[in-house]
Design a protein around this motif. Structure first.
Motif, PDB file in Angstrom:
ATOM      1  N   LEU A 102       0.834  -1.185   0.030  1.00  0.00           N
ATOM      2  CA  LEU A 102       0.131  -0.035   0.234  1.00  0.00           C
ATOM      3  C   LEU A 102       0.893   1.254  -0.021  1.00  0.00           C
ATOM      4  CD1 LEU A 102      -3.151   0.812   0.583  1.00  0.00           C
ATOM      5  CD2 LEU A 102      -2.210   1.535   2.659  1.00  0.00           C
ATOM      6  N   LEU A 103       1.924   1.248   0.846  1.00  0.00           N
ATOM      7  CA  LEU A 103       2.740   2.275   0.865  1.00  0.00           C
ATOM      8  C   LEU A 103       3.729   2.607  -0.405  1.00  0.00           C
ATOM      9  CD1 LEU A 103       4.419   2.239   4.545  1.00  0.00           C
ATOM     10  CD2 LEU A 103       2.846   3.910   3.701  1.00  0.00           C
ATOM     11  N   ALA A 104       3.967   1.417  -0.965  1.00  0.00           N
ATOM     12  CA  ALA A 104       4.629   1.853  -2.491  1.00  0.00           C
ATOM     13  C   ALA A 104       3.440   2.340  -3.302  1.00  0.00           C
ATOM     14  CB  ALA A 104       5.178   0.456  -2.924  1.00  0.00           C
ATOM     15  N   GLU A 108       3.743   5.889  -5.435  1.00  0.00           N
ATOM     16  CA  GLU A 108       3.713   6.047  -6.794  1.00  0.00           C
ATOM     17  C   GLU A 108       2.580   7.182  -7.254  1.00  0.00           C
ATOM     18  OE1 GLU A 108       3.474   2.718 -10.236  1.00  0.00           O
ATOM     19  OE2 GLU A 108       1.436   3.212  -9.075  1.00  0.00           O
ATOM     20  N   ARG A 109       1.372   7.010  -6.376  1.00  0.00           N
ATOM     21  CA  ARG A 109       0.240   7.714  -6.820  1.00  0.00           C
ATOM     22  C   ARG A 109       0.647   9.122  -6.242  1.00  0.00           C
ATOM     23  NH1 ARG A 109      -2.109   5.813 -10.652  1.00  0.00           N
ATOM     24  NH2 ARG A 109      -0.280   4.426 -10.874  1.00  0.00           N
ATOM     25  N   ARG A 174      -6.570   6.970  -2.718  1.00  0.00           N
ATOM     26  CA  ARG A 174      -6.516   8.202  -2.033  1.00  0.00           C
ATOM     27  C   ARG A 174      -5.913   7.982  -0.432  1.00  0.00           C
ATOM     28  NH1 ARG A 174     -12.360  10.421  -2.765  1.00  0.00           N
ATOM     29  NH2 ARG A 174     -12.471   9.276  -4.989  1.00  0.00           N
ATOM     30  N   TRP A 175      -6.501   6.861   0.151  1.00  0.00           N
ATOM     31  CA  TRP A 175      -6.125   6.564   1.344  1.00  0.00           C
ATOM     32  C   TRP A 175      -4.580   5.980   1.412  1.00  0.00           C
ATOM     33  CZ3 TRP A 175      -8.126   7.975   5.449  1.00  0.00           C
ATOM     34  CH2 TRP A 175      -9.543   8.279   5.334  1.00  0.00           C
ATOM     35  N   ALA A 176      -4.030   5.304   0.200  1.00  0.00           N
ATOM     36  CA  ALA A 176      -2.580   5.037   0.239  1.00  0.00           C
ATOM     37  C   ALA A 176      -1.845   6.267   0.057  1.00  0.00           C
ATOM     38  CB  ALA A 176      -2.470   4.143  -1.293  1.00  0.00           C
ATOM     39  N   ILE A 177      -2.328   7.297  -0.538  1.00  0.00           N
ATOM     40  CA  ILE A 177      -1.469   8.705  -0.413  1.00  0.00           C
ATOM     41  C   ILE A 177      -1.559   9.268   0.834  1.00  0.00           C
ATOM     42  CG2 ILE A 177      -1.483  10.851  -1.248  1.00  0.00           C
ATOM     43  CD1 ILE A 177      -2.712  10.005  -3.983  1.00  0.00           C
ATOM     44  N   VAL A 178      -2.611   8.960   1.729  1.00  0.00           N
ATOM     45  CA  VAL A 178      -2.672   9.641   2.999  1.00  0.00           C
ATOM     46  C   VAL A 178      -1.604   8.781   3.839  1.00  0.00           C
ATOM     47  CG1 VAL A 178      -4.169   9.901   5.060  1.00  0.00           C
ATOM     48  CG2 VAL A 178      -5.045  10.306   3.045  1.00  0.00           C
ATOM     49  N   ILE A 181       1.761  10.053   2.940  1.00  0.00           N
ATOM     50  CA  ILE A 181       2.208  11.364   3.476  1.00  0.00           C
ATOM     51  C   ILE A 181       2.516  11.223   4.889  1.00  0.00           C
ATOM     52  CG2 ILE A 181       0.898  13.564   4.409  1.00  0.00           C
ATOM     53  CD1 ILE A 181      -0.555  13.510   1.648  1.00  0.00           C
ATOM     54  N   ARG A 182       1.685  10.553   5.945  1.00  0.00           N
ATOM     55  CA  ARG A 182       2.348   9.967   6.999  1.00  0.00           C
ATOM     56  C   ARG A 182       3.638   9.616   7.054  1.00  0.00           C
ATOM     57  NH1 ARG A 182      -1.015  13.507   9.156  1.00  0.00           N
ATOM     58  NH2 ARG A 182      -2.957  12.751   9.981  1.00  0.00           N
ATOM     59  N   ALA A 183       3.964   8.720   6.026  1.00  0.00           N
ATOM     60  CA  ALA A 183       5.493   8.143   6.185  1.00  0.00           C
ATOM     61  C   ALA A 183       6.516   9.560   5.516  1.00  0.00           C
ATOM     62  CB  ALA A 183       5.521   6.928   5.092  1.00  0.00           C
ATOM     63  N   LEU A 184       5.950  10.181   5.071  1.00  0.00           N
ATOM     64  CA  LEU A 184       6.897  11.045   4.788  1.00  0.00           C
ATOM     65  C   LEU A 184       7.085  12.248   5.992  1.00  0.00           C
ATOM     66  CD1 LEU A 184       5.542  12.593   1.367  1.00  0.00           C
ATOM     67  CD2 LEU A 184       7.613  11.513   1.739  1.00  0.00           C
TER      68      LEU A 184
END
Ligand code: HEC
Length: 206
Positions: A102-104, A108-109, A174-178, A181-184
């Motif tokens: 999911l994070l990958a 990407e997204r 969209r949730w994968a992007i959220v 963002i938390r990982a960032l």
């Protein structure tokens, strides 16, 4: 004699047809328009994706699905998943399974959709900032560290201020992007107790 002539003509005819079939009309290349007896639907007015056109106000052919469009494979009985809201409040938590995959996908997204403005690390310094788009949020402030996951999801869905909506991105993406963002955010501001031991410098002994 009569029989012989008949046989000869029949064989001659068959040979003629064979010669024409084998040697003639063999897909010659021509630039002339073929004669179309039944044109069927060979030519029809249509838009090709990713092409410009003046018909639509934004000058492009690709349409964004109307607001509220939900792909058929998305369950509609999960309001938090779709809106980021729990009751009247922004909810917290990523309602899809978080794993490396999911994070990958989120990375990407993010790189495809968001990085141009928000930058590789999410510091709000994407390439567009060099061309006059200022004010893309940096995720590395307390405001965004504390912002509920649901609110970030909602910003992706509806946009905010100068930022346009991204509801054409799949809900799960969209949730994968959220999540990404938390990982960032963690990558720039991790509490010491979450770091692996070898990453924490040992204080100098006197
Ligand atoms: C065209 C540039 C652009 C793109 C692409 C873009 N953003 Fe933004 N984003 C902005 C700007 C500008 C703001 C500040 C909006 C404001 O407060 O007026 C912003 C604000 C935000 C905020 C903070 C919103 C708030 O509530 O304060 C989040 C979170 C965010 N963007 C996430 C994303 C994500 C995730 C993507 C990719 C899906 C994305 N953005 C794509 C320009 C962009």
């Amino acid at each position: 004699m009569k029989g012989f002539i008949r046989t000869f003509l029949a064989l001659f005819g068959a040979l003629g047809i064979a010669v024409i079939a084998i040697a003639g009309f063999r897909g010659d290349f021509t630039r002339r328009t073929p004669i179309e007896i039944f044109p069927d639907m060979d030519r029809q007015p249509k838009y090709k994706s990713q092409t410009p056109d003046t018909f639509f106000p934004e000058g492009r052919v690709d349409r964004i699905p109307p607001y509220g469009t939900i792909p058929f494979h998305v369950q509609t009985d999960q309001p938090y998943l779709l809106t980021g809201k729990m009751g009247n409040m922004w909810g917290t938590g990523i309602p899809v399974t978080i794993d490396q995959k999911l994070l990958a996908r989120g990375q990407e997204r993010y790189q495809i959709n968001c990085q141009v403005c928000h930058g590789e690390t999410g510091a709000g310094n994407g390439i567009t900032s060099q061309y006059g788009l200022v004010g893309a949020a940096s995720y590395h402030s307390d405001k965004y560290r504390q912002m509920a996951d649901g609110e970030i999801f909602n910003t992706i869905t509806h946009g905010k201020g100068q930022m346009g909506p991204y509801h054409h991105i799949d809900v799960k993406d969209r949730w994968a992007i959220v999540a990404y963002i938390r990982a960032l955010q963690l990558s720039q501001n991790a509490p010491a107790n979450l770091l692996p031991k070898e990453a924490v410098p040992t204080p100098n002994k006197p």
